[in-house]
Structures are given as C-alpha cells and as structure tokens.
Design an enzyme around this catalytic site. Structure first.
Site, PDB file in Angstrom:
ATOM      1  N   HIS A  69       6.956 -27.035   0.198  1.00  0.00           N
ATOM      2  CA  HIS A  69       6.090 -28.046  -0.402  1.00  0.00           C
ATOM      3  C   HIS A  69       4.955 -27.405  -1.198  1.00  0.00           C
ATOM      4  O   HIS A  69       3.941 -28.050  -1.456  1.00  0.00           O
ATOM      5  CB  HIS A  69       5.535 -28.958   0.683  1.00  0.00           C
ATOM      6  CG  HIS A  69       6.614 -29.672   1.440  1.00  0.00           C
ATOM      7  ND1 HIS A  69       7.015 -30.948   1.144  1.00  0.00           N
ATOM      8  CD2 HIS A  69       7.424 -29.256   2.439  1.00  0.00           C
ATOM      9  CE1 HIS A  69       8.006 -31.311   1.946  1.00  0.00           C
ATOM     10  NE2 HIS A  69       8.276 -30.301   2.752  1.00  0.00           N
ATOM     11  N   LYS A 125     -14.097   2.051  -2.822  1.00  0.00           N
ATOM     12  CA  LYS A 125     -14.929   2.385  -1.654  1.00  0.00           C
ATOM     13  C   LYS A 125     -16.186   3.128  -2.086  1.00  0.00           C
ATOM     14  O   LYS A 125     -17.290   2.839  -1.618  1.00  0.00           O
ATOM     15  CB  LYS A 125     -14.142   3.307  -0.705  1.00  0.00           C
ATOM     16  CG  LYS A 125     -13.278   2.599   0.302  1.00  0.00           C
ATOM     17  CD  LYS A 125     -12.785   3.629   1.334  1.00  0.00           C
ATOM     18  CE  LYS A 125     -11.423   3.219   1.848  1.00  0.00           C
ATOM     19  NZ  LYS A 125     -10.835   4.222   2.765  1.00  0.00           N
ATOM     20  N   GLU A 146       0.822  -1.208   0.000  1.00  0.00           N
ATOM     21  CA  GLU A 146       0.000   0.000   0.000  1.00  0.00           C
ATOM     22  C   GLU A 146       0.864   1.268   0.000  1.00  0.00           C
ATOM     23  O   GLU A 146       0.454   2.309  -0.508  1.00  0.00           O
ATOM     24  CB  GLU A 146      -0.937  -0.009   1.214  1.00  0.00           C
ATOM     25  CG  GLU A 146      -2.140   0.890   1.064  1.00  0.00           C
ATOM     26  CD  GLU A 146      -3.214   0.616   2.107  1.00  0.00           C
ATOM     27  OE1 GLU A 146      -2.910   0.676   3.313  1.00  0.00           O
ATOM     28  OE2 GLU A 146      -4.376   0.350   1.722  1.00  0.00           O
TER      29      GLU A 146
END
Lengths: 456, 456
Positions: free
Chosen positions: B311, B426, B289
C-alpha cells in the site's frame, strides 16, 4: 514559509557546480512548472482533488474531538486498524508529537499494527485488555483486505470480552461518507463513524478524520495541525506558478529535474530527529505511489534515519553512484540535555570535547558535517527546517509534501491520485485465497516447475 | 540449507525470459565467483576477517549468559547504547525473537535509543527508573561520538540515582579487547566488559558479544543463534566455489550481476513478517556500507515492510523503472489466528471470503500475489524462507547475509570490511563541535553566502 524553511540552494550550480541546476536550467523548466501548477489547481477547482480544502475543515476538528471525548473513561489505548495511508498518516503524527518509550502527557496511547501479520495481531490482543482498548477502523473504500481481516478478529475479541454495547463504545469507523462495505457495516452495527471526503485519497488523507481522530485521542493539538497546513497552503497558492517563488512547486520541479535531467532517480529523505522518521516513511508512500507509474522514469523515495544512518548508509551516499538527491529534515530547536563535564567519562581525553555541550549540538554538528561532506563531493543536498517539532510545523510539513506531489504528477506526466499498478497483486492474492470470482487468478498462481538449479 | 530455503530461480531466464540470467550468463560469471570465494576464504584463513569463527565461540555464549545472570534482580530493562552495527545487530535479534507491544515471556526488555537525539534520550531517561535499568555501552573503537555522548549522560544519571556501586552493577562495556577509550575507561571504573574480537567489524559483529549479551539479557536462546549460523557456515564452506552449489556465493554473484549487467542497482529486501523487518534494516547497513564504495557501481539496499508496503511502494515496484531486484523474506510457519466466520463482519458479502481462514493465509496469499504480479512484469524476485522465526533460523539468516557480503566485496572490486567514506563527515562534525585538532574542518564549514534564490 511560516514554521518551515526550505533551502534548495544545495541543488544549484552555485553550490555544486556542474552537478547542480543552473539559472538557465531553471528558466528551461519554468514553463512546465507553470503548466503543472495550473493542472493541479484545476483538479482542485473542479472538485476532483480535495486535500487542498482539508485545512479549512473546522467541523472535522470538532467532530474528531467530540468522538474522542465519547470514548469510555477506562480506555487508555487506541489501536488504528488500517494499512497504507490509513495508518502511515496518523502514525507520522503520533511519532512526531508524542515522546517515545511510553512517556507522554495527556492523551491516550496509540498503536499501529498496520500489517496483516498474525504474530503482530496476536501480540496486540494479548497485550491490550479489551475494556481498556478502543479501535479505529480506517479504510476509505471499505474493501481493504488487511483491514477487514483485522476487523473480523477484533470485533469478535471485543464482543466476547465487553459485550455488544461495550464493543460499540470502542469501535469507530473512518470511511467513505456513503459507499463501501465498512460504511454499511457501521450502519448495521451502530458504530460511530467519521468521513473521509470522497475526493481525498488515502495518501492525501492525513489532515482529514483519518489523522485527526487518532491525534485527538492522543491529546494532540489538531487545530494547530490544520493551522500550520493552512498557512503553507495559502503561501503556496499565493506564490502562484513561478517556481522561484513557490516552495512546493520548486521542490517538485527540482526533484523532477534531478530524476529527468541529472540522472538521480533516488530521493533520500534524511530526518535528523527520531520524531520525524515516520514523516519520512509517510513521504515514501506519497512520493512512491503518486509518481511511480512509468517504466522510463519514476523516483524511488528512501527514508534514512539520521544521524543513525551515518553508520549505515553514508558510506554509500558519499562514495557510491551519484544517483540520489538528499533532503535533510530537522528541527531548528531541540530539547536541552547536557553532557556533563566533571565526571569520569569526560575526564578521558577521547571524550573531553563533548563535555558541557548539549546533546543537540552533537546531532546538529553531525548534520552540518554530513551536508558539507556530501556537498564537497558535488552531491545535491536540500534542507527543510521546522522551527520546532510542533503540531503547526508538522501540519505545514505534511501539507508542503502533498502539494509538491500534486505538482510533481503533471511534471512526470502521470496522475498522482491513482494506483492502478497494485490491482493485479490484489486480485492474485484473492485468487490465492480462493475468493469467488477470482478463479482465473488462482489459475495463474498454479506452480509451474522451473528447470532445476538456483534453489538452495 | 538447514533452517533456510533460498530460491533464486525467479532471477533466471526460465522465469522472466530475457530479463533474467541465462545458463550461459551463469557460466560467464562463474570464474569471477570462484575468485571471490577464494579471496574471502583467504581473508578468513589469514586471520584478517573473524566473523566466520564466531559460530564456534561457545565461550562467548557462556560469558554473555554469566554477565546477564549478574545483573541486579530488580533490573527489568537493558538499554543498548550504540549506533550502527552495535545497535542494528542486537535490535534485529530482539525484534525477530520477542513479540511486540511488551508481550514477552522470560527475560528483560531491551531498548535501543540508537541515535544521538536529545528528545529520544530525554524520554528514555524519564521513562526508565535508574534502579531498574541497566546499560550496555557498545563501541568497538571506543571513539564513536554518539555512543560516548550517551555514556556521558547515562553515567551521571545512574551515579546520581544509585551511587557508584549501583552504577557499576548496571553498566557493561562491549568493546575492543585491548584498545580504545572505552576499554581504558571500563578498566578505570571497574565496569564489566565483553570483547568484540579485533578482526570482527561492527556490521559483522551480531554473533559476537555485541548481539549475544543483549540477547542473553532478553532471555533468548543464544546458543541456538550460533548453532543456526554454524550450520549455514559449514554448508557454505563445504559447497565451495561453485555458485550453482553455494547459496551465499550465488546470492552475491546474482545480485552483483543484477547491478553490473542487468541495470538493477537497487536491492529491495521485503520481509513478509514484522518480526523480520529489523533483519532487513540490519542488511541495509551490511550491504550498503560493505559495498557502497565506487561511484561507477554500487548497490542501494532498501528495506520494504510487507504486506504494508503493498500500500506504499508496490505501485512503484510494479509500474516504475526496472532498476530493482527483490528478495522476499518470510517464515514457512506462522502462528494461528483465525478470522471468525459467524459474526456480523463475516456476514457482509464483501468480507465473507476471509471467514474461517487463518490470518497467516492472508499474508501468505499477498506474498504469492505480489511475487506473481512482479514476475508477470519480468521483475526479478527471489525468496528466502525461514522454516520458522526461531533463534537458529535467525542466526542462519544473518550469517548467510554476512557470507554473501564477504563474497560480494571482491565481485564489486572493493574491500567489504572498511568504510573510508564516512571519515570526512565525522571530521567535519568534530570541526563543527570545536574539537581541538579539527580547526581546518571548522574552517571548511564557514558559511559561504550563495547567490540568492531557492530558499523559501
């Protein structure tokens, strides 16, 4: 598809213009997709690759249920000792289908220590009374170092507390039907066992005993898992080699196109439901280990928890480089939980817009906002909706991804079923531990002093 | 540095030849690093950026402890209601410093629902008896939709069960000292509050009340957190603008070089300790960010749990594209947990090499094996060792990363303290919810039918 809706139209030129795939691009990649389908089917038909058959294995369901039913009544927790696919698969099922914070219905609790971290293992042993705890040791080869280490510690811990007989009742080994050290050890010690079919690799094993036994212990609908997977498999096989008809082939081919033609090597899987996060983490292994084999081209899979990561990664996704494709995962139905409209919080003008709405409306609104915001910046976003977070839908989801990986392998020109690149680090670790036969590797680890600087 | 050793020599040409940074490259980037240092210091000295001062805030430590001490005696759980930095920071402290699986010493349990998922919130409320549960509502602006939604639900839930007075004793708001809806609401309702300094943004707030109050409730050594951070800060400031002397500046400059000059935009943080995984997840927000703001250049941070991801992702890291830098996190000291040498497991020839060894030796051997394997393929690997996983070392670690982000911003030519790219999503989400004032956004979300195809 039954249980699932995959919408790849956000990758298309009709959605994001020149940043998307056009009809003629689709025509261009169709022949390679046909070949990839044929190659994947041939691997199945030859018997080399067995995950396609797992949805039909009703015997595995019965065996897992029977083994779960034999656990001592006082056992309330099953610890899965495994790493990689041996842990990621059952963990994905558990997280998807059992509520968090210890609230659950029938069934026992599952724990996944996963790693070989002594802090984690010590805390696990301290918090799990031996008489109330069973262990499922899962390693197909039997030779996985981390799992062997866990088993060494746990076997001693159990025998000391509940005796040989008590330990035997609490240990179950999931491993190759014939080969390997764990198979031999289980035979010697009389532990119960369940098989991982020889032609099913770890990252394709979630619908074998690897996933089914822990899920049965947790009280989940394991037949439903296979039902959902079988429906998707049958759809995929029936759809055949046309990428405009076959969802798994389309997913594989379009993600490959994003990487090979559109300069987007990163695949961000964005679950808009906490329950689906570990499915995304499981996908990381499936996609990364199956396809990460060429230095000139390979995808990097990323799991991004949404809406949480709107407050962490969305800035980067929106304004950063156009090097990512996005795949939103979400359920079409969510549980009801209303935000009250008559309390002091709702009375504040800042918060009134939430009053009397469902919390699920908020997260769905955020999903729509993020998809629209990324789309407006010509970023490719696909969505994969589960009708609900149920056993059949989760089985369908995981199988769809497995089939896509099987198709993506030939598209990338790699074998999606092996993992040769991890062998050297394993051998070097054996060298570091002083394991006999790995003296050359130990030598390679000898510290070579480097010219000074850059150490703080 | 005190508590930490950062070894960046694995990025250098002396370690990986032409794939690494040479002395003359270092000379070449030194002037820009000097400018970046000066700019970060100027932001601090002007008072625009306050995280540098947090390690001196002994008053915040005392206030957090006092607030924790006022919680009703029957409260055994604190739920942090927040998202982004408001949750990632305290979550990182909790995971690092408290054993998993519910085993802990003094102090209360912390829970982090984080997301706005109704399944998660419903499970949380069902599993946390109201009289035994307190809530810390954390949003600097006060306007965060997810946190407001959680608060709407929780306030009603608490008042219904324990009354107005009981709810007041169980709610604490951490927010801007003067502004915003949460500050106003807390004043109206008489809730306790703690401040987030006005010049400290969410992702730089972990060492403010945002992290300190939950950590104090958990019984952690919060003065130690600040002590560790202060020691690193003083080292960084004293080292000045020479990237060969300043660890945070070197980390920022070398990661920027990897991205800008060496074609490696991905930064993989690899904690070889489960306790440190959430510090890596917190780093994802800090790095992503703060720096993800230019479409031509930005890093993508990845958290990779080790040895588990050996793995899952190591295949890709080893044989895939050379587009990543690696930063290993690990403690120099680990708890003792021995693998027994005289039981039936150790008697199998496959497992004998583990007998009588510490489990910590295994994970450290895997670390060494992976570092050597990646290095042998000319992949750049740095290591950051904590002397142990303690409050001072974790405080030092988080501060080092924050300082590095402050230096990396000017190197990338971006403001590391804002996040303009998340605003549109938003606003679109508000439109989707029908919030008054966002009608234009609602309009944008109207579904436009797309030419058929690619939907399955």
């Amino acid at each position: 598809m039954k249980h699932l809706t995959l919408d790849l139209s956000g990758f298309s030129a009709s959605a994001i213009a020149g940043a998307g795939i056009s009809d003629s691009d689709l025509d261009g990649i169709a022949p390679r997709a046909r070949d990839a389908f044929a190659e994947a089917m041939a691997c199945w038909k030859r018997g080399d690759v067995g995950f396609w058959d797992l949805p039909d294995d009703h015997g595995a369901v019965a065996d897992a249920k029977a083994a779960a039913a034999r656990l001592p009544a006082e056992v309330d927790t099953l610890v899965v000792l495994g790493i990689g696919g041996s842990s990621l698969g059952p963990h994905a099922l558990w997280s998807a289908l059992v509520p968090p914070f210890g609230e659950r219905g029938a069934g026992r609790r599952l724990l996944f220590p996963d790693n070989s971290d002594p802090a984690t293992m010590a805390a696990l042993l301290a918090s799990c009374p031996p008489e109330r705890t069973a262990y499922n040791v899962v390693t197909k080869s039997g030779g996985t170092a981390e799992t062997a280490a866990q088993l060494l510690i746990v076997e001693r811990h159990l025998v000391a507390a509940v005796g040989e007989e008590g330990a035997r009742a609490r240990l179950l080994a999931t491993t190759d039907p014939e080969r390997g050290g764990l198979r031999a050890l289980a035979g010697e010690r009389g532990w119960a066992t369940l098989p991982v079919p020889a032609n099913v690799g770890g990252r394709f094993s979630v619908l074998s005993a690897v996933g089914l036994y822990p899920a049965a212990v947790a009280g989940l609908d394991i037949a439903g898992l296979l039902d959902g997977a079988r429906a998707v498999r049958d759809d995929i096989v029936a759809a055949g080699d046309d990428l405009r008809k076959n969802p798994a082939l389309a997913l594989a081919a379009l993600l490959h196109w994003q990487n090979a033609e559109a300069g987007r090597p990163l695949v961000v899987v964005m679950p808009y439901a906490d329950a689906l996060y570990d499915c995304a983490d499981w996908f990381r292994q499936l996609w990364g280990e199956s396809l990460g084999k060429r230095s000139d081209i390979a995808p990097t899979p990323i799991a991004s928890r949404m809406a949480t990561d709107q407050h962490s990664q969305l800035q980067l996704y929106t304004e950063g480089p156009d090097d990512k494709s996005y795949l939103v995962l979400a359920p079409a139905k969510r549980p009801a939980l209303v935000m009250p409209g008559d309390g002091p919080v709702a009375a504040r003008p800042e918060y009134g817009y939430l009053a009397n709405r469902q919390l699920g409306e908020l997260i769905d609104a955020e999903l729509r906002g993020t998809v629209a915001s990324l789309g407006a910046r010509q970023r490719p976003v696909a969505t994969l909706l589960l009708d609900e977070v149920s056993s059949p839908a989760v089985g369908a989801l995981l199988f769809l991804f497995e089939a896509a990986a099987a198709f993506a392998g030939p598209l990338y020109g790699v074998n999606p079923y092996d993992q040769p690149g991890v062998e050297e680090a394993k051998r070097l670790a054996f060298g570091a531990l002083g394991r006999p036969g790995f003296e050359a590797e130990a030598e390679k680890l000898a510290v070579r002093p480097r010219p000074g600087g850059l150490i703080f």
